[in-house]
Design an enzyme around this catalytic site. Structure first.
Site, PDB file in Angstrom:
ATOM      1  N   SER A   1      44.394  29.677  42.920  1.00  0.00           N
ATOM      2  CA  SER A   1      44.733  30.728  43.893  1.00  0.00           C
ATOM      3  C   SER A   1      43.493  31.372  44.494  1.00  0.00           C
ATOM      4  CB  SER A   1      45.574  31.814  43.218  1.00  0.00           C
ATOM      5  OG  SER A   1      46.672  31.245  42.571  1.00  0.00           O
ATOM      6  N   GLU A   2      43.652  31.785  45.770  1.00  0.00           N
ATOM      7  CA  GLU A   2      42.585  32.488  46.497  1.00  0.00           C
ATOM      8  C   GLU A   2      43.196  33.718  47.159  1.00  0.00           C
ATOM      9  OE1 GLU A   2      40.637  29.869  49.218  1.00  0.00           O
ATOM     10  OE2 GLU A   2      40.073  28.455  47.624  1.00  0.00           O
ATOM     11  N   PRO A   3      42.356  34.639  47.649  1.00  0.00           N
ATOM     12  CA  PRO A   3      42.912  35.838  48.277  1.00  0.00           C
ATOM     13  C   PRO A   3      43.889  35.509  49.419  1.00  0.00           C
ATOM     14  CG  PRO A   3      40.576  36.124  47.876  1.00  0.00           C
ATOM     15  CD  PRO A   3      40.899  34.706  47.512  1.00  0.00           C
TER      16      PRO A   3
ATOM     17  N   ALA B   1      45.342  32.304  49.825  1.00  0.00           N
ATOM     18  CA  ALA B   1      46.051  31.056  49.540  1.00  0.00           C
ATOM     19  C   ALA B   1      46.586  31.097  48.121  1.00  0.00           C
ATOM     20  CB  ALA B   1      45.128  29.851  49.712  1.00  0.00           C
TER      21      ALA B   1
ATOM     22  N   SER C   1      50.750  30.729  47.291  1.00  0.00           N
ATOM     23  CA  SER C   1      51.864  29.784  47.385  1.00  0.00           C
ATOM     24  C   SER C   1      51.475  28.571  48.214  1.00  0.00           C
ATOM     25  CB  SER C   1      53.068  30.471  48.036  1.00  0.00           C
ATOM     26  OG  SER C   1      53.447  31.585  47.279  1.00  0.00           O
TER      27      SER C   1
ATOM     28  N   TRP D   1      43.092  35.947  40.505  1.00  0.00           N
ATOM     29  CA  TRP D   1      44.117  35.920  39.440  1.00  0.00           C
ATOM     30  C   TRP D   1      43.770  34.864  38.383  1.00  0.00           C
ATOM     31  CZ3 TRP D   1      45.620  40.109  41.330  1.00  0.00           C
ATOM     32  CH2 TRP D   1      46.055  40.239  42.643  1.00  0.00           C
TER      33      TRP D   1
ATOM     34  N   GLU E   1      52.927  22.846  33.726  1.00  0.00           N
ATOM     35  CA  GLU E   1      52.805  24.303  33.725  1.00  0.00           C
ATOM     36  C   GLU E   1      54.154  24.993  33.857  1.00  0.00           C
ATOM     37  OE1 GLU E   1      49.988  25.790  36.568  1.00  0.00           O
ATOM     38  OE2 GLU E   1      50.475  27.879  36.115  1.00  0.00           O
ATOM     39  N   ARG E   2      55.111  24.316  34.498  1.00  0.00           N
ATOM     40  CA  ARG E   2      56.325  25.031  34.890  1.00  0.00           C
ATOM     41  C   ARG E   2      57.511  24.889  33.948  1.00  0.00           C
ATOM     42  NH1 ARG E   2      55.568  23.782  41.353  1.00  0.00           N
ATOM     43  NH2 ARG E   2      54.091  25.489  41.677  1.00  0.00           N
TER      44      ARG E   2
HETATM   45  C1  LIG Z   1      49.913  36.954  35.478  1.00  0.00           C
HETATM   46  C2  LIG Z   1      49.402  35.973  36.496  1.00  0.00           C
HETATM   47  C3  LIG Z   1      48.471  35.015  36.119  1.00  0.00           C
HETATM   48  C4  LIG Z   1      47.971  34.095  37.063  1.00  0.00           C
HETATM   49  N1  LIG Z   1      47.028  33.181  36.654  1.00  0.00           N
HETATM   50  C5  LIG Z   1      46.490  32.331  37.561  1.00  0.00           C
HETATM   51  C6  LIG Z   1      45.451  31.418  37.188  1.00  0.00           C
HETATM   52  O1  LIG Z   1      45.023  31.371  36.030  1.00  0.00           O
HETATM   53  N2  LIG Z   1      44.917  30.623  38.134  1.00  0.00           N
HETATM   54  C7  LIG Z   1      45.346  30.640  39.429  1.00  0.00           C
HETATM   55  O2  LIG Z   1      44.845  29.866  40.235  1.00  0.00           O
HETATM   56  N3  LIG Z   1      46.350  31.506  39.833  1.00  0.00           N
HETATM   57  C8  LIG Z   1      46.917  32.341  38.929  1.00  0.00           C
HETATM   58  N4  LIG Z   1      47.901  33.223  39.313  1.00  0.00           N
HETATM   59  C9  LIG Z   1      48.291  33.281  40.719  1.00  0.00           C
HETATM   60  C10 LIG Z   1      49.677  32.740  41.027  1.00  0.00           C
HETATM   61  O3  LIG Z   1      49.714  31.338  40.941  1.00  0.00           O
HETATM   62  C11 LIG Z   1      50.021  33.244  42.464  1.00  0.00           C
HETATM   63  O4  LIG Z   1      50.122  34.659  42.377  1.00  0.00           O
HETATM   64  C12 LIG Z   1      51.299  32.671  42.989  1.00  0.00           C
HETATM   65  O5  LIG Z   1      51.157  31.292  43.236  1.00  0.00           O
HETATM   66  C13 LIG Z   1      51.730  33.372  44.305  1.00  0.00           C
HETATM   67  O6  LIG Z   1      50.676  33.404  45.224  1.00  0.00           O
HETATM   68  P1  LIG Z   1      50.228  34.786  45.909  1.00  0.00           P
HETATM   69  O7  LIG Z   1      50.015  35.798  44.842  1.00  0.00           O
HETATM   70  O8  LIG Z   1      49.095  34.469  46.836  1.00  0.00           O
HETATM   71  O9  LIG Z   1      51.473  35.277  46.764  1.00  0.00           O
HETATM   72  P2  LIG Z   1      51.911  34.768  48.198  1.00  0.00           P
HETATM   73  O10 LIG Z   1      51.783  33.288  48.290  1.00  0.00           O
HETATM   74  O11 LIG Z   1      51.201  35.590  49.225  1.00  0.00           O
HETATM   75  O12 LIG Z   1      53.446  35.144  48.195  1.00  0.00           O
HETATM   76  C14 LIG Z   1      53.902  36.485  48.328  1.00  0.00           C
HETATM   77  C15 LIG Z   1      55.424  36.440  48.400  1.00  0.00           C
HETATM   78  O13 LIG Z   1      55.849  35.689  49.542  1.00  0.00           O
HETATM   79  C16 LIG Z   1      56.716  34.630  49.156  1.00  0.00           C
HETATM   80  N5  LIG Z   1      56.467  33.430  49.921  1.00  0.00           N
HETATM   81  C17 LIG Z   1      55.243  32.892  50.221  1.00  0.00           C
HETATM   82  N6  LIG Z   1      55.422  31.740  50.918  1.00  0.00           N
HETATM   83  C18 LIG Z   1      56.759  31.546  51.036  1.00  0.00           C
HETATM   84  C19 LIG Z   1      57.560  30.519  51.606  1.00  0.00           C
HETATM   85  N7  LIG Z   1      57.022  29.461  52.198  1.00  0.00           N
HETATM   86  N8  LIG Z   1      58.909  30.637  51.532  1.00  0.00           N
HETATM   87  C20 LIG Z   1      59.489  31.706  50.923  1.00  0.00           C
HETATM   88  N9  LIG Z   1      58.778  32.729  50.359  1.00  0.00           N
HETATM   89  C21 LIG Z   1      57.427  32.640  50.403  1.00  0.00           C
HETATM   90  C22 LIG Z   1      56.370  34.376  47.679  1.00  0.00           C
HETATM   91  O14 LIG Z   1      57.438  33.785  46.995  1.00  0.00           O
HETATM   92  C23 LIG Z   1      56.046  35.760  47.169  1.00  0.00           C
HETATM   93  O15 LIG Z   1      57.236  36.430  46.813  1.00  0.00           O
HETATM   94  C24 LIG Z   1      48.429  34.139  38.405  1.00  0.00           C
HETATM   95  C25 LIG Z   1      49.381  35.108  38.783  1.00  0.00           C
HETATM   96  C26 LIG Z   1      49.854  36.014  37.856  1.00  0.00           C
HETATM   97  C27 LIG Z   1      50.863  37.030  38.296  1.00  0.00           C
END
Ligand SMILES: Cc1cc2nc3c(=O)[nH]c(=O)nc-3n(C[C@H](O)[C@H](O)[C@H](O)COP(=O)(O)OP(=O)(O)OC[C@H]3O[C@@H](n4cnc5c(N)ncnc54)[C@H](O)[C@@H]3O)c2cc1C
Length: 341
Positions: free
Chosen positions: A91-93, A95, A97, A121, A207-208
């Site tokens: 994950s990035e700021p 990028a 999902s 994260w 992972e899932r």
């Molecule tokens: C406790 C915790 C631990 C983590 N650990 C790691 C780690 O070790 N390494 C790592 O790389 N990441 C990690 N993450 C990050 C995690 O994988 C991301 O937070 C997650 O993939 C969502 O990305 P985002 O936070 O950028 O939210 P966004 O992608 O910005 O999404 C925000 C909201 O919009 C919705 N949304 C976005 N796109 C769509 C779409 N196309 N259709 C419908 N809805 C959409 C999402 O479902 C979400 O509700 C961690 C997160 C948490 C909470």
């Protein structure tokens, strides 16, 4: 999910990390189901497994599948001993999902790459010895998934900075990482250059679908079951019965996905279903527990353990449906897998 280097080392010495890996790489060549049982037991007692969790669950299998013989020799035995931990730099700021929007890039230089970008994260990076970074190794083309690779970045290394992010529970569990022209040697490329997308997707099924997607709040269910309110209502019993029946169904589904992984399949759709249902179940569990405690008029004096895990669950449950892929994204994966989009 707490971190204890000592606990992880003991677990490694007992042969419970990398249980399914080949003996030549420090594993025990046990079945995926043996590993599954150990994972469940660790979660059931709330063991501090943070150190080896990612390595055992996914980085180890990724290296076994895609790594070079040198990488396998270098990392796997140390991971199995519980002495080398990996963090996941996806994950990035901008990028999360949509991983194809990722901007961290690796420029080719003699003998390796210079990597620059920001990861966020990143769980347990502050206790880890390596970061598996997903990055661009060639510019985007019409195929948005093309040109990504996975590189192993040692921690610490010049140009890499880790900053803590304190979560809502007041704990330091994840981090922000900046990479500023970090030199990564050629031999740290995992798998095929430009094939990072396929490799990461293979990793995500691990992972899932595991028990941590529906058992990370299990202690709460156990404490709830241990409490006997004086005038326990029918609502208490029927709520518990309902939770346990959901738990057992999820367990069967999760074991089925483990069997598919063991058979060498890539059950992306099935893993997404388990993650979506499992993490929603966990959130429901926390809410149901809070409601029951309220309805029965229980206080922290009546049930101190229950209140402690409930407080913790309240703080963490928000993350259940986000970490490892947000629930909306899981539903998209399911719809695509069923040919609906
Ligand atoms: C406790 C915790 C631990 C983590 N650990 C790691 C780690 O070790 N390494 C790592 O790389 N990441 C990690 N993450 C990050 C995690 O994988 C991301 O937070 C997650 O993939 C969502 O990305 P985002 O936070 O950028 O939210 P966004 O992608 O910005 O999404 C925000 C909201 O919009 C919705 N949304 C976005 N796109 C769509 C779409 N196309 N259709 C419908 N809805 C959409 C999402 O479902 C979400 O509700 C961690 C997160 C948490 C909470």
């Amino acid at each position: 999910m707490r971190f204890s280097a000592e606990f992880t080392r003991h677990l490694g010495a007992a042969g419970f990390i990398g249980m399914t890996w080949p003996k030549e790489y420090g594993g025990a060549e046990r079945s995926a189901f043996d590993r599954y049982i150990v994972t469940e037991e660790l979660l059931a007692v709330g063991a501090p497994v943070r150190g080896h969790w990612v390595s055992d669950r996914q980085t180890g299998p990724v290296l076994l599948k895609f790594g070079t013989p040198e990488q396998k020799r270098k990392y796997l035995p140390a991971m199995a001993r519980g002495e080398h931990f990996f963090a996941l730099g996806l994950s990035e700021p901008d990028a999360g999902s949509d991983l194809s929007a990722m901007r961290t890039k690796a420029d080719k230089v003699e003998g390796g790459w210079l990597v620059s970008g920001t990861k966020v994260w990143t769980t347990n990076a502050h206790n880890s010895q390596s970061l598996l970074v997903f990055c661009r190794t060639s510019p985007p083309t019409e195929d948005r998934h093309h040109g990504f690779s996975q590189l192993i970045v040692p921690i610490p290394t010049p140009g890499l900075t880790i900053r803590p992010i304190i979560n809502i529970a007041g704990e330091h569990d994840f981090n922000e990482i900046t990479l500023d022209n970090v030199f990564v040697p050629e031999e740290n490329l995992v798998g095929t250059l430009g094939n990072g997308w396929g490799q990461v997707n293979a990793e995500l099924a691990y992972e899932r679908s595991g028990p941590e997607r529906w058992m990370s709040a299990y202690r709460l269910l156990a404490e709830l079951s241990a409490v006997r309110p004086k005038n326990r209502s029918d609502a208490w019993d029927s709520a518990l019965g309902r939770l346990y029946s959901h738990l057992l169904t999820l367990r069967q589904m999760s074991i089925s996905v483990a069997a598919m992984l063991e058979a060498g399949q890539s059950p992306m759709l099935e893993a997404a279903i388990v993650k979506d249902l499992g993490t929603c179940f966990e959130q429901d569990l926390v809410q149901v527990a809070a409601d029951l405690v309220h309805v029965e008029g229980l206080t922290a004096e009546d049930a101190p353990n229950l209140f402690e895990v409930l407080g913790h669950g309240r703080m963490w449950s928000v993350a259940f449906t986000i970490r490892g892929g947000a629930k909306e994204i899981m539903r998209g994966v399911v719809a695509r897998g069923m040919g609906l989009r």
